[in-house]
Motif scaffolding. Sequence first.
Motif, short mmCIF file in Angstrom:
data_model
loop_
_atom_site.label_atom_id
_atom_site.label_comp_id
_atom_site.label_asym_id
_atom_site.label_seq_id
_atom_site.Cartn_x
_atom_site.Cartn_y
_atom_site.Cartn_z
N ASN A 1 -6.55 1.44 -9.30
CA ASN A 1 -6.07 2.56 -8.47
C ASN A 1 -7.17 3.17 -7.62
O ASN A 1 -6.91 4.11 -6.87
N LYS B 1 0.82 -1.22 0.00
CA LYS B 1 0.00 0.00 0.00
C LYS B 1 0.85 1.27 0.00
O LYS B 1 0.52 2.25 -0.66
N THR B 2 1.96 1.25 0.77
CA THR B 2 2.80 2.46 0.83
C THR B 2 3.39 2.78 -0.54
O THR B 2 3.33 3.94 -1.00
N ASN C 1 -8.49 6.59 -0.76
CA ASN C 1 -7.90 6.75 0.58
C ASN C 1 -7.02 7.99 0.67
O ASN C 1 -6.78 8.49 1.77
N ASN C 2 -6.51 8.45 -0.47
CA ASN C 2 -5.61 9.61 -0.48
C ASN C 2 -6.20 10.75 -1.30
O ASN C 2 -5.45 11.55 -1.88
N THR D 1 1.30 6.53 -6.97
CA THR D 1 0.09 7.19 -7.46
C THR D 1 0.21 8.71 -7.32
O THR D 1 -0.13 9.47 -8.25
N THR E 1 2.29 1.86 -3.41
CA THR E 1 1.20 2.24 -4.31
C THR E 1 0.80 3.70 -4.11
O THR E 1 0.58 4.45 -5.07
N THR E 2 0.73 4.11 -2.85
CA THR E 2 0.36 5.50 -2.55
C THR E 2 1.38 6.48 -3.11
O THR E 2 1.04 7.49 -3.75
N ASP F 1 -9.04 2.29 -4.96
CA ASP F 1 -8.94 2.30 -3.50
C ASP F 1 -7.85 3.24 -3.02
O ASP F 1 -8.04 4.00 -2.05
N CYS F 2 -6.71 3.19 -3.70
CA CYS F 2 -5.60 4.07 -3.29
C CYS F 2 -5.97 5.53 -3.47
O CYS F 2 -5.72 6.36 -2.58
#
Length: 974
Positions: A532, A485-486, A538-539, A492, A488-489, A534-535
């Motif tokens: 992408n 996840k990190t 969340n951000n 992105t 990916t964030t 969900d990422c």
Amino acid sequence: MASILDEYEDSLYRSASVQQSRASVGIPHSGYVNARLEKETPIFNKQRIDFAPPEKINSLVVSSNQLCMSLGKDTLLRIDLGKPDEPNQVELGRKDEAKVYKMFLDHTGSHLLIALNTSECLYLNRSVQKVRALSRWKGHLIESVGWNKFLGSETNTGPILVGTAQGQIYEAEISVSEGSLFSTNPDQYFRQVYTLEEESGPAPVCCLEIERGIEGKFFIIATTRKRLFQFVGKVPEGTEQQGFSSIFAMHADHLPSFREFPANLGFSEIAFYTPKLRSNPRSFAWMMGNGVLYGTLDYSRPDSILSDERVWVYPSDIDITVNKPISIVLTQFHFLLLLPDRVKAVCTLNGQVVFQDLFLEKFGLLTRMIKDPTVQQIWIHTEKVVFRYHVQRESRDVWKMYMNMNKFDLAKEYCKDRPECLDIVLAKEAEHCFQNKRYLDSAKCYALTQNYFEEIALKFIEAKQEEALMEFLIKKLSNLKPSEKTQTTLLTTWLTELYLNWLGMLEGDPSQRNLYLDTREKFRTFLSSPKNKDCLYNNRASIYELLASHGDTEHMVYFAVIMQDYERVVAHHCQHDEYDEALNVLSRHRDEKLFYKFSPVLIQHIPKKVVDAWISMGSRLDARNLIPALVNYSQSASTQQINEAIRYMEFCVYQLEETQQAIHNYLLSLYALCRPDSLLSYLEQAGTNPNRIHYDLKYALRLCAEHGHHHACVHIYKVMELYEEAVDLALQVNVDLAKSCADLPEDDEELRKKLWLKIARHVVQEEKDVKKAMACLSSCALLKIEDVLPFFPDFVTIDHFKEAICNSLEDYNKHIEELKREMEEATQSAKRIREDIQEMRNKYGSVEPQEKCAACDFPLLNRPFYLFLCGHMFHYDCLLQAVFSNLPAYKQAKLEDLQKKLAATSQPSKSHHRPKDADTISLGKGQQSREQIKADIDDIVAAECVYCGELMIRSIDKPFIDPQKYEEEMQSWL
């Protein structure tokens, strides 16, 4: 950008440390551990066959798992390799000095040709034990045979080609009869079709091969010591059995195409590689004096089947004058050369020797090497020993060669199941593309490798290839696992920043319009990618900040729509006065909360469209939550605009049938303000039942009074049953309205009369209209002329009331006559009753001696009894018992009291000294009292028959057993 890269480096610190520790102990930089628990087996794995021949081996052939071996002078050994323990030995039956020169076995393993050094040829079929001589073949030393793989069977070879040492090519056919061993000679025919020549004249036909291409085209390959000939032609459909003479006839006047090389081994040999059983060969290798001619076979070419030809010279340690190669075998990626004492395997991709196997002198000189095309096994023999090679995972290292040749697609194809090798190929391809300035291709490859992320990213940054960097990040992002996840964030966010920078640069350049549109589409695809989602969700706060910092409101709205953040979208449109767009978003996504939030703004600017949208939402909207927007709007809007609010409230009331009091009260207020006519019709439609009215009566009364809607107030008073107030207010409107109110209290005549008197007083005193006052008398039967007269002034003459007074007197006369008639009827009725009473006194009944009591069924005359007109007869005590339990409590008490009094009157007097006169008087009084008591008891007990009277009817719902005595009764039955 640099800060994002630093963050990504920190997130990858641990994995990078692990990779560095691997590199320090010799592990490849790709991050894969290439450890082997045991030594890998070689590609060509040799196995010595456990076989000790009784005589020397002259020749050996293998095909379709059938092995044939010539031993000594006269012995032939056949072995089915599927059943190696069951060899079959056949004697040639030759008494002369003839020796086996060569043997040829067809592709099915059924037909064996044995060429003798005496220019004779023998034939042996797998299904028979006897060798037959081919008489037509006599006189020819057979060098090669071209088998017919398309028409041959186990009993018939079909048309085949035979090459001789004198250079002739013959066409022949061998057939085995089913009925006996041979019905005729096995060789059906043997005719010459061509002669191969070199500069010096006819040359031995070293090899023959027949292949069929597309559309019925046949390719025939024939070799001599220095030349390779190709015969190409079509055989008409249906005439394949007639042979190949037509193809050779085409070249009767001119030479066919051929390849020639100057050097000469004294012979040549050609080998083919067939990938699958019953398929056409894919490649060839021709061993001749100058080396090995290698190429592929292309059956689509019109005049030559050979393609991609190249000559691989012999390794430096092979001298054709001293140790020239003996045989050649071709596999998928190698050709094997047989030398007198060794075997060499050369890669067909680069010509390098990749395998060499030296044989011991004790085995003798190597004689022949052949390959079984069906099972891909290679056989080698000397005069004493037989060896077999298994080809295992031949393509294991091919990827390296293709990689070094920069044929990366082929390299990846051959290492797709080996990730550690694939990573090396991808890294090499990426570097190759980068060096050739194919940055996008380089980025795609780098993204698939395990190389350090930061090194690659910095490499593109230093080269100022932002587009390639974006491609690299996109591919890297697509390869990340959901758990990362990190990474990916960070990727992105970084990609969003790069896209915005790139779009910002392109937007201001008109010449880059097409590129701008293409990049914008890619950015939108990136934002809307499901992977992408969900990422980004969340951000989303960070993405919003990036979009805001670049001033890209267009994509901010686009991103908000993707995130389903419609509140932000609608707010944006409202801020930019795009009210229609805002309403479209609301209508499209039908979110009730957003309607409640933005309706106060939108209704100020597009009221009709907003109301239309509300109506389209139907019952999904709670109109109570929209009232504040309407109230705020109606306070500042014109009458025409207020009509929109009324339209929606009417939709709620009449279409949705809303019953909320707030909605009805607000609609009342709008009606009172702008539509007085609709107000009264709404009140009348709501009805007069207070329990079914949804508006607040007191609020409605106050509202109508404030706006002076007296007619509506009268209606509300009527609903509230305040008839006096309704009449008082109605008289201010018109008398007819007051009259309609006066008749409403139907059950209260006194009130009705009072209301009509109010109307009459108003008509007389206020309107001073005598005729109208007289009309009130006719409208209400409760009013009389004498009730109205006090309201008239003294100066009014009798003429105005003449008719009313006469009518009143007539009514009185009629009433008097009616009373007289009723009095006469009452008198007659009393007379008839007296007569009936007198008749009843004289009425009697007869009782037979055998009659029984209806209750106890005992003889009736034994005890005092009662006889009823219905015919039922009861003992006194039986009737008393039946009646007593069904009497009311007060009658039960009275009956008990009467019984006590009756018992007291029946006791004799205790005084014996009373005067006689006193006793007589007392007895007289006692007799009178006793009779009266008995009469009172009869009135209670014998008032009616207990079986036929009302007492029986009233007891129909009583249980047969008293609930209080139910348990006792139950116990008595046990």
